[in-house]
Write a protein that holds these residues in place. Structure first.
Motif, PDB file in Angstrom:
ATOM      1  N   VAL A 246       0.840  -1.204   0.000  1.00  0.00           N
ATOM      2  CA  VAL A 246       0.000   0.000   0.000  1.00  0.00           C
ATOM      3  C   VAL A 246       0.873   1.252   0.000  1.00  0.00           C
ATOM      4  O   VAL A 246       0.610   2.219  -0.734  1.00  0.00           O
ATOM      5  N   VAL A 247       1.931   1.243   0.809  1.00  0.00           N
ATOM      6  CA  VAL A 247       2.847   2.389   0.880  1.00  0.00           C
ATOM      7  C   VAL A 247       3.426   2.701  -0.497  1.00  0.00           C
ATOM      8  O   VAL A 247       3.508   3.868  -0.908  1.00  0.00           O
ATOM      9  N   PHE A 248       3.808   1.660  -1.240  1.00  0.00           N
ATOM     10  CA  PHE A 248       4.387   1.872  -2.567  1.00  0.00           C
ATOM     11  C   PHE A 248       3.316   2.194  -3.607  1.00  0.00           C
ATOM     12  O   PHE A 248       3.597   2.877  -4.603  1.00  0.00           O
ATOM     13  N   ALA A 249       2.094   1.715  -3.395  1.00  0.00           N
ATOM     14  CA  ALA A 249       1.030   1.917  -4.371  1.00  0.00           C
ATOM     15  C   ALA A 249       0.455   3.322  -4.336  1.00  0.00           C
ATOM     16  O   ALA A 249       0.057   3.860  -5.372  1.00  0.00           O
ATOM     17  N   VAL A 250       0.400   3.931  -3.145  1.00  0.00           N
ATOM     18  CA  VAL A 250      -0.233   5.243  -2.990  1.00  0.00           C
ATOM     19  C   VAL A 250       0.401   6.314  -3.884  1.00  0.00           C
ATOM     20  O   VAL A 250      -0.316   7.012  -4.616  1.00  0.00           O
ATOM     21  N   PRO A 251       1.734   6.522  -3.877  1.00  0.00           N
ATOM     22  CA  PRO A 251       2.298   7.577  -4.732  1.00  0.00           C
ATOM     23  C   PRO A 251       2.108   7.309  -6.223  1.00  0.00           C
ATOM     24  O   PRO A 251       1.901   8.247  -6.997  1.00  0.00           O
ATOM     25  N   VAL A 252       2.164   6.047  -6.627  1.00  0.00           N
ATOM     26  CA  VAL A 252       1.951   5.718  -8.045  1.00  0.00           C
ATOM     27  C   VAL A 252       0.505   6.003  -8.433  1.00  0.00           C
ATOM     28  O   VAL A 252       0.223   6.546  -9.507  1.00  0.00           O
ATOM     29  N   PHE A 253      -0.405   5.647  -7.538  1.00  0.00           N
ATOM     30  CA  PHE A 253      -1.823   5.913  -7.748  1.00  0.00           C
ATOM     31  C   PHE A 253      -2.077   7.412  -7.879  1.00  0.00           C
ATOM     32  O   PHE A 253      -2.774   7.875  -8.796  1.00  0.00           O
ATOM     33  N   GLY A 254      -1.483   8.212  -6.979  1.00  0.00           N
ATOM     34  CA  GLY A 254      -1.650   9.659  -7.023  1.00  0.00           C
ATOM     35  C   GLY A 254      -1.002  10.278  -8.247  1.00  0.00           C
ATOM     36  O   GLY A 254      -1.562  11.198  -8.869  1.00  0.00           O
ATOM     37  N   TRP A 255       0.182   9.789  -8.618  1.00  0.00           N
ATOM     38  CA  TRP A 255       0.893  10.306  -9.794  1.00  0.00           C
ATOM     39  C   TRP A 255       0.077  10.095 -11.062  1.00  0.00           C
ATOM     40  O   TRP A 255      -0.010  10.987 -11.915  1.00  0.00           O
TER      41      TRP A 255
END
Length: 318
Positions: A50-59
């Motif tokens: 989840v930690v790694f997915a959040v910034p990619v999702f936001g980007w």
């Protein structure tokens, strides 16, 4: 109306990247500290996903790729997508725990080969739900593949008494993966949802599922899970698993689940090679023999599937 134009070449290339990542994951899982249990580790690596997915999702959202958020959905479709997300997320959460447990108890090499039963389950679900019939050669290769997996599960004896229950646990991983992936394949093909969005929702729901299981199953479970989060191996496993998910979902957006999984078939060989220096495992001849048969059968299934598709597309022109 088709919302996405697939590319077979991209699908194959992405599947090869997935192959490498899959081969490394069992090694990382078994390199975790011995005092970190399978359930705690599964929870911790999911948190890191989840930690790694959040910034990619936001980007992705910031650069204008709205995906599922860019269209108006009817109440029925929205409800259906929520139910699919919850169901597949729970399946993935359970499969993550079985993955860590199977790799630990059955051994990295055995569990890796067991997970190669994935195409068998994918073929079954595609036949059942997508009405894709199989040829005689496909059925024959499937039977041989099942025999090879049984041979491996009995420790090279073919005796039912030698069948390892932990090998059966490992088979639960491809069973759950195949159900979820066939469902998600349809979502990726028929809606504008992006692989990044699928991955984000998948890991978020999986983490919530494992949180509930951890709290219920172990009295001090949440404390153990939080402690496991701060282990280096859980962070590394979360990163590699997250990357594999992104790559895999992009791959199956371009090609069938059964074809993508067939391309990744040799990944247990990567695990076997790495298990010797990193885990101190000894690779038995029967394991290598079983893997060889599995690889040949799955590639045979891939060729048969491609040939059948070629004939099907060529038929109207004849």
């Amino acid at each position: 109306m088709t919302l996405f134009s697939p590319s077979i070449g991209k699908g194959i290339a992405l599947s090869l990247v997935s192959l490498t990542l899959l081969g490394v994951m069992p090694i990382i899982s078994n390199l975790r500290p011995s005092d970190v249990g399978a359930l705690s580790f599964a929870f911790a690596l999911s948190v890191w996903q989840v930690v790694f997915a959040v910034p990619v999702f936001g980007w992705e959202l910031r650069r204008g790729a709205k995906g599922i958020f860019g269209i108006d959905l009817s109440r029925r479709v929205r409800r259906q997508m929520i139910l699919v997300a919850l169901f597949t997320g729970a399946l993935f959460g359970l499969s993550t725990y079985l993955y860590v447990l199977g790799v630990e108890k059955a051994g990295a090499a055995n569990a890796a080969i067991a997970i190669q039963a994935y195409p068998l389950f994918a073929i079954f679900w595609e036949s059942l739900f997508l009405k894709r019939s199989k040829t005689a050669i496909e059925l024959t290769l499937t039977a041989i593949l099942i025999g090879a997996l049984y041979y491996l599960g009995t420790g090279g004896t073919f005796l039912i008494s030698g069948l390892s229950p932990w090998f059966l646990v490992s088979l639960g991983v491809p069973l759950l993966w195949s159900i979820a992936h066939v469902i998600i394949k349809e979502e990726l093909s028929n809606t504008p949802i992006t692989p990044t969005q699928v991955t984000f929702f998948r890991v978020a729901i999986s983490t919530l599922f494992l949180t509930v299981v951890l709290v219920i199953a172990v009295p001090s479970g949440i404390d153990m899970g939080i402690s496991a989060i701060f282990q280096t191996m859980s962070a590394l496993m979360g990163l590699v698993y997250f990357l594999e998910l992104i790559v895999w979902f992009y791959a199956v957006r371009h090609i069938d689940v059964s074809l993508a999984s067939s391309i990744t078939t040799p990944w247990p060989a990567v695990t076997m090679v790495l298990a010797v220096p990193f885990l101190g495992d000894a690779i038995e001849p029967y394991q290598a023999a079983a893997l060889a048969v599995v690889v040949v059968c799955i590639y045979g299934l891939t060729i048969a599937s491609l040939r059948k598709n070629t004939l099907k597309h060529a038929a109207p022109e004849s």
